[in-house]
Structure formats: structure tokens, C-alpha cells
Design a protein around this motif. Structure first.
Motif, PDB file in Angstrom:
ATOM      1  N   HIS A   1      45.216  49.718  44.113  1.00 46.21           N
ATOM      2  CA  HIS A   1      44.854  51.123  44.311  1.00 46.21           C
ATOM      3  C   HIS A   1      45.673  51.804  45.403  1.00 46.21           C
ATOM      4  N   TYR A   2      46.656  51.091  45.931  1.00 48.82           N
ATOM      5  CA  TYR A   2      47.457  51.635  47.012  1.00 48.82           C
ATOM      6  C   TYR A   2      48.607  52.484  46.477  1.00 48.82           C
ATOM      7  N   HIS A   3      48.976  53.470  47.238  1.00 43.37           N
ATOM      8  CA  HIS A   3      50.208  54.219  47.006  1.00 43.37           C
ATOM      9  C   HIS A   3      51.265  53.550  47.868  1.00 43.37           C
ATOM     10  N   MET A   4      52.391  53.196  47.243  1.00 40.73           N
ATOM     11  CA  MET A   4      53.387  52.421  47.960  1.00 40.73           C
ATOM     12  C   MET A   4      54.758  53.069  47.843  1.00 40.73           C
ATOM     13  N   ALA A   5      55.629  52.696  48.779  1.00 41.60           N
ATOM     14  CA  ALA A   5      56.945  53.328  48.792  1.00 41.60           C
ATOM     15  C   ALA A   5      57.957  52.453  49.495  1.00 41.60           C
ATOM     16  N   TRP A   6      59.204  52.778  49.244  1.00 47.27           N
ATOM     17  CA  TRP A   6      60.324  52.179  49.959  1.00 47.27           C
ATOM     18  C   TRP A   6      61.021  53.259  50.775  1.00 47.27           C
ATOM     19  N   PHE A   7      61.378  52.885  51.989  1.00 47.41           N
ATOM     20  CA  PHE A   7      62.110  53.764  52.890  1.00 47.41           C
ATOM     21  C   PHE A   7      63.367  53.049  53.375  1.00 47.41           C
ATOM     22  N   ARG A   8      64.320  53.835  53.779  1.00 48.42           N
ATOM     23  CA  ARG A   8      65.568  53.303  54.332  1.00 48.42           C
ATOM     24  C   ARG A   8      65.834  53.996  55.673  1.00 48.42           C
ATOM     25  N   GLN A   9      66.333  53.207  56.601  1.00 47.42           N
ATOM     26  CA  GLN A   9      66.702  53.765  57.903  1.00 47.42           C
ATOM     27  C   GLN A   9      68.025  53.200  58.364  1.00 47.42           C
ATOM     28  N   VAL A  10      68.854  54.084  58.851  1.00 46.30           N
ATOM     29  CA  VAL A  10      70.113  53.678  59.473  1.00 46.30           C
ATOM     30  C   VAL A  10      70.067  54.103  60.927  1.00 46.30           C
ATOM     31  N   PRO A  11      70.819  53.438  61.778  1.00 46.68           N
ATOM     32  CA  PRO A  11      70.776  53.754  63.213  1.00 46.68           C
ATOM     33  C   PRO A  11      71.057  55.221  63.479  1.00 46.68           C
ATOM     34  N   GLY A  12      70.221  55.813  64.316  1.00 45.57           N
ATOM     35  CA  GLY A  12      70.426  57.196  64.698  1.00 45.57           C
ATOM     36  C   GLY A  12      69.859  58.223  63.757  1.00 45.57           C
ATOM     37  N   LYS A  13      69.260  57.765  62.668  1.00 42.48           N
ATOM     38  CA  LYS A  13      68.701  58.696  61.696  1.00 42.48           C
ATOM     39  C   LYS A  13      67.231  58.402  61.438  1.00 42.48           C
ATOM     40  N   GLN A  14      66.541  59.397  60.922  1.00 44.92           N
ATOM     41  CA  GLN A  14      65.133  59.218  60.585  1.00 44.92           C
ATOM     42  C   GLN A  14      64.990  58.346  59.352  1.00 44.92           C
ATOM     43  N   ARG A  15      63.816  57.744  59.259  1.00 44.38           N
ATOM     44  CA  ARG A  15      63.501  56.953  58.078  1.00 44.38           C
ATOM     45  C   ARG A  15      63.440  57.867  56.856  1.00 44.38           C
ATOM     46  N   GLU A  16      64.151  57.448  55.803  1.00 46.66           N
ATOM     47  CA  GLU A  16      64.316  58.273  54.607  1.00 46.66           C
ATOM     48  C   GLU A  16      63.560  57.665  53.436  1.00 46.66           C
ATOM     49  N   GLY A  17      62.760  58.466  52.763  1.00 49.00           N
ATOM     50  CA  GLY A  17      62.036  57.984  51.602  1.00 49.00           C
ATOM     51  C   GLY A  17      62.966  57.770  50.429  1.00 49.00           C
ATOM     52  N   ILE A  18      62.862  56.614  49.774  1.00 46.01           N
ATOM     53  CA  ILE A  18      63.726  56.267  48.662  1.00 46.01           C
ATOM     54  C   ILE A  18      62.974  56.361  47.343  1.00 46.01           C
ATOM     55  N   ALA A  19      61.811  55.743  47.278  1.00 44.49           N
ATOM     56  CA  ALA A  19      61.054  55.709  46.039  1.00 44.49           C
ATOM     57  C   ALA A  19      59.592  55.435  46.345  1.00 44.49           C
ATOM     58  N   SER A  20      58.727  56.009  45.526  1.00 41.00           N
ATOM     59  CA  SER A  20      57.296  55.744  45.681  1.00 41.00           C
ATOM     60  C   SER A  20      56.679  55.443  44.325  1.00 41.00           C
ATOM     61  N   ILE A  21      55.539  54.761  44.363  1.00 41.82           N
ATOM     62  CA  ILE A  21      54.809  54.441  43.137  1.00 41.82           C
ATOM     63  C   ILE A  21      53.329  54.490  43.449  1.00 41.82           C
ATOM     64  N   ASP A  22      52.582  55.133  42.556  1.00 38.77           N
ATOM     65  CA  ASP A  22      51.154  55.264  42.836  1.00 38.77           C
ATOM     66  C   ASP A  22      50.341  54.265  42.019  1.00 38.77           C
ATOM     67  N   SER A  23      49.037  54.410  42.060  1.00 33.98           N
ATOM     68  CA  SER A  23      48.153  53.410  41.455  1.00 33.98           C
ATOM     69  C   SER A  23      48.201  53.405  39.934  1.00 33.98           C
ATOM     70  N   VAL A  24      48.779  54.441  39.342  1.00 35.03           N
ATOM     71  CA  VAL A  24      48.939  54.462  37.887  1.00 35.03           C
ATOM     72  C   VAL A  24      50.409  54.342  37.502  1.00 35.03           C
ATOM     73  N   ASP A  25      51.192  53.870  38.460  1.00 34.66           N
ATOM     74  CA  ASP A  25      52.619  53.586  38.250  1.00 34.66           C
ATOM     75  C   ASP A  25      53.476  54.824  38.010  1.00 34.66           C
ATOM     76  N   ASP A  26      53.002  55.970  38.447  1.00 35.22           N
ATOM     77  CA  ASP A  26      53.881  57.136  38.464  1.00 35.22           C
ATOM     78  C   ASP A  26      54.841  56.993  39.640  1.00 35.22           C
ATOM     79  N   THR A  27      56.093  57.334  39.395  1.00 34.58           N
ATOM     80  CA  THR A  27      57.131  57.103  40.405  1.00 34.58           C
ATOM     81  C   THR A  27      57.820  58.399  40.809  1.00 34.58           C
ATOM     82  N   ILE A  28      58.323  58.391  42.021  1.00 36.88           N
ATOM     83  CA  ILE A  28      59.127  59.491  42.546  1.00 36.88           C
ATOM     84  C   ILE A  28      60.332  58.878  43.238  1.00 36.88           C
ATOM     85  N   TYR A  29      61.491  59.482  43.048  1.00 30.58           N
ATOM     86  CA  TYR A  29      62.725  58.969  43.637  1.00 30.58           C
ATOM     87  C   TYR A  29      63.439  60.052  44.429  1.00 30.58           C
TER      88      TYR A  29
END
Length: 125
Positions: free
Chosen positions: A31-59
Motif C-alpha cells: 500500500h506504499y507509494h514508492m519512488a526512486w531519486f537521484r542525487q549528484v554532488p552539489g545538487k538537490q535530490r531529483e525524482g526519477i520515477a514513482s509507483i503507487d499502490s495500483v502500479d501507476d507510474t510517473i517518470y
């Protein structure tokens, strides 16, 4: 509380592929909403992809058509398949989770997620 542990990072050549895994413990990710983030030195954490509890995705636009986020509930694991890697894809990749639905506009924002893994490093060269 859910604990998250990422793995699968490493080095790949441009055009190559990697698959990241994020194993959850302490709670089922069903039931969790989950995501992947990427971070490089000196920059903010950037959202890459997310998936919700019904497997809908955002990129993020930068990875559409190249990366695929998925999950295996039976293994309590989140994945990120990364294909056609570019040098700009390099960075520390973090798995994140939130126990309730995250609205689409927030789904790639770090502040929307409560739980974080320690990260896995991806190098593309």
C-alpha cells in the motif's frame, strides 16, 4: 516503519543497462507509494520515477522511455530498470517510500516521502 536497502548500482558504459533493487522490511510495500531519486554532488535530490499502490507510474522527462520502475510485492522489492544509460544518469540513487498515496504533482518531490534507503552509486563512463 519500513526500512529500505538499495543494491544493484555500479559502473556501466553509455548505452548500457543496470537494474537497481530496493528491498523493504518492517512493512509490506503493497500500500506504499514508492519512488526512486537521484542525487549528484552539489545538487538537490531529483525524482526519477514513482509507483503507487495500483502500479501507476510517473517518470521524469529525462528518463522516459529508458527507465522502468516496477515492484514485486511477493519479494517486497522495488526495482528500477535503467536502459540506454547516459553520462547524465550517474549519481547516487535512493529508494523512497510513503505509507499513503502521494498526489501526482508531488510524486517526484523528495519532501513527499518519509522513508529513505542509504543509496546505491551509479557510474556511467
Amino acid at each position: 516503519h519500513v526500512q529500505l536497502v538499495e543494491s544493484g548500482g555500479g559502473s556501466a558504459q553509455p548505452g548500457g543497462s543496470l537494474r537497481l533493487s530496493c528491498v523493504a522490511s518492517g512493512a509490506t510495500i503493497k500500500h506504499y507509494h514508492m519512488a526512486w531519486f537521484r542525487q549528484v554532488p552539489g545538487k538537490q535530490r531529483e525524482g526519477i520515477a514513482s509507483i503507487d499502490s495500483v502500479d501507476d507510474t510517473i517518470y521524469a522527462d529525462s528518463v522516459k522511455g529508458r527507465f522502468t520502475v516496477s515492484r514485486d510485492i511477493s519479494k517486497n522489492t522495488l526495482y528500477l530498470q535503467m536502459n540506454s544509460l547516459k553520462s547524465d544518469d550517474a549519481g547516487m540513487y535512493y529508494c523512497a517510500a510513503h505509507s499513503t498515496y502521494v498526489v501526482s504533482i508531488q510524486a517526484l518531490r523528495a519532501g513527499a516521502y518519509t522513508y529513505w534507503g542509504q543509496g546505491t552509486q551509479v557510474t556511467v563512463s
